[in-house]
Design a protein around this motif. Structure first.
Motif, PDB file in Angstrom:
ATOM      1  N   ARG A   9      49.810  52.012  37.161  1.00 39.23           N
ATOM      2  CA  ARG A   9      50.108  50.808  36.159  1.00 39.23           C
ATOM      3  C   ARG A   9      49.112  49.299  36.408  1.00 39.23           C
ATOM      4  O   ARG A   9      49.355  49.150  36.840  1.00 39.23           O
ATOM      5  CB  ARG A   9      51.571  50.251  37.147  1.00 39.23           C
ATOM      6  N   ALA A  10      48.676  49.757  34.899  1.00 35.36           N
ATOM      7  CA  ALA A  10      48.030  47.869  34.251  1.00 35.36           C
ATOM      8  C   ALA A  10      48.907  47.071  33.587  1.00 35.36           C
ATOM      9  O   ALA A  10      49.325  47.860  32.939  1.00 35.36           O
ATOM     10  CB  ALA A  10      46.701  48.846  33.922  1.00 35.36           C
ATOM     11  N   THR A  11      48.989  46.152  34.228  1.00 33.68           N
ATOM     12  CA  THR A  11      48.905  45.232  33.415  1.00 33.68           C
ATOM     13  C   THR A  11      48.236  44.155  33.100  1.00 33.68           C
ATOM     14  O   THR A  11      47.120  43.477  33.245  1.00 33.68           O
ATOM     15  CB  THR A  11      49.914  44.100  33.854  1.00 33.68           C
ATOM     16  N   LEU A  12      47.939  44.251  31.368  1.00 38.05           N
ATOM     17  CA  LEU A  12      46.415  43.887  30.688  1.00 38.05           C
ATOM     18  C   LEU A  12      47.702  42.297  30.253  1.00 38.05           C
ATOM     19  O   LEU A  12      46.655  41.076  29.250  1.00 38.05           O
ATOM     20  CB  LEU A  12      46.279  44.593  29.597  1.00 38.05           C
ATOM     21  N   SER A  62      46.619  49.914  47.721  1.00 39.62           N
ATOM     22  CA  SER A  62      46.601  51.750  47.138  1.00 39.62           C
ATOM     23  C   SER A  62      46.589  52.531  45.571  1.00 39.62           C
ATOM     24  O   SER A  62      46.447  53.125  45.665  1.00 39.62           O
ATOM     25  CB  SER A  62      48.286  51.856  47.373  1.00 39.62           C
ATOM     26  N   GLY A  63      44.846  51.513  45.569  1.00 40.46           N
ATOM     27  CA  GLY A  63      44.846  51.406  43.947  1.00 40.46           C
ATOM     28  C   GLY A  63      46.103  52.437  42.346  1.00 40.46           C
ATOM     29  O   GLY A  63      46.234  52.352  42.266  1.00 40.46           O
ATOM     30  N   SER A  64      47.108  51.482  42.594  1.00 39.26           N
ATOM     31  CA  SER A  64      48.480  52.146  42.430  1.00 39.26           C
ATOM     32  C   SER A  64      49.091  50.711  41.251  1.00 39.26           C
ATOM     33  O   SER A  64      49.365  51.332  39.791  1.00 39.26           O
ATOM     34  CB  SER A  64      49.445  52.457  42.681  1.00 39.26           C
ATOM     35  N   GLN A  65      48.335  49.279  41.935  1.00 38.64           N
ATOM     36  CA  GLN A  65      48.434  48.102  40.605  1.00 38.64           C
ATOM     37  C   GLN A  65      47.503  47.558  40.207  1.00 38.64           C
ATOM     38  O   GLN A  65      46.270  47.386  40.810  1.00 38.64           O
ATOM     39  CB  GLN A  65      49.714  47.207  41.324  1.00 38.64           C
ATOM     40  N   VAL A  66      46.818  47.378  38.760  1.00 38.14           N
ATOM     41  CA  VAL A  66      46.315  46.826  38.569  1.00 38.14           C
ATOM     42  C   VAL A  66      46.256  45.840  37.588  1.00 38.14           C
ATOM     43  O   VAL A  66      47.812  46.109  36.492  1.00 38.14           O
ATOM     44  CB  VAL A  66      45.307  47.723  37.783  1.00 38.14           C
TER      45      VAL A  66
END
Length: 298
Positions: A9-12, A62-66
């Motif tokens: 999940r990426a928040t831009l 965990s590499g699941s949130q950016v």
């Protein structure tokens, strides 16, 4: 089989949000002129990737949130998206337990054919010439790998990033071009008229070629494909591998062992090509002959 992994999940949207960061910096990547391009740092909850004068990306452990933040006011969303999909996600693959190579790949009847090499060696241009000849693209610059009965290549996304001279030499339509980012003149190219130009399924990896442009006059006029000793093949893969945390010994061990198995199971060869666009057809034919276990024509 590998366990199913949750989506990233990426928040831009909050990229202009100001977040004070104080990570423990452990890696600095520099531009050819000596300036800083990227800094990587650790925080109690994960990592920070800081692109100088552009934006920061916060990644959970965990590499699941950016989360993108601290973007410069004049940075476009296109630039942020490019950094996310072409830089950040390539490193997250490694964080999430898979391995990826800095490689561009196409699908052939014999399996996936991957090209790796330093920036500017012509990986994307060569792949584009294959695509225009009817061979579907698998990925551009980030080849994610999986291991089972065979070493397989996972598809990336449709599109290649090409310099203007490559676009002209290939005769690619300008209607299919979009800007990559504000700091580069590269364009993102995709032929939307043919869905067959992209391979959307996992395929067996048949070859990995270490791409090198000819330098000496003796090698400048022809395409050469040379077998590599096992140690040379492995070191070529190690050099091409993406890795986020170079201080993580468990990850480094895991990655080295995986790449050793790749080198044992997939032929890794040196591909020396003339430094001319006019040689692209000859390079394609030499690669296809090699994939068919036939000696390339002299």
């Amino acid at each position: 089989m590998s366990p199913v992994r949750s989506a990233v999940r990426a928040t831009l949207g909050g990229r202009f949000q100001r977040i004070r960061l104080n990570p423990r910096w452990y890696l600095r990547s520099r531009l050819p002129g000596g300036g800083t391009w990227l800094r990587c740092g650790k925080t109690p909850g994960g990592y920070v990737l800081s692109f100088a004068n552009i934006a920061d990306f916060i990644i959970d452990s965990s590499g699941s949130q950016v989360v993108c933040c601290n973007a410069s006011n004049d940075v476009s969303l296109e630039t942020i998206r490019h950094l996310l999909i072409d830089q950040v996600l390539a490193l997250i693959v490694n964080l999430r337990g898979r391995e990826a190579l800095h490689a561009t790949a196409v699908a052939t009847r014999k399996g996936v054919c991957a090209f790796t090499g330093p920036a500017g060696s012509g990986k994307s241009t060569l792949a584009a010439s294959f695509v225009l000849s009817g061979y579907p693209l698998v990925c551009d610059d980030c080849l994610a790998l999986s291991e089972g009965k065979a070493i397989t290549a996972l598809p990336g996304y449709p599109g290649l990033r090409l310099w203007d001279d490559s676009i002209r030499a290939l005769g690619a339509s300008s209607r299919n071009l979009k800007p990559v980012a504000h700091y580069t003149t590269k364009s993102r190219w995709q032929d939307h008229s043919r869905r067959a130009d992209f391979c959307s399924t996992t395929r067996r990896l048949a070859r990995i070629y270490l791409l090198e442009r000819a330098r000496s006059s003796k090698r400048a006029a022809r395409v050469l494909i040379e077998d590599l000793a096992p140690g040379e093949a492995l070191m070529g893969l190690v050099k091409a591998a993406y890795r986020l945390d170079i201080t993580d010994r468990a990850m480094l061990t895991r990655q080295f062992q995986f790449l050793s198995r790749v080198a044992e199971r997939v032929p890794v060869k040196l591909l020396i090509v003339p430094n001319e666009f006019s040689a692209l057809s000859d390079v394609r034919q030499a690669v296809l002959h090699d994939l068919s276990n036939r000696r390339p024509p002299r």
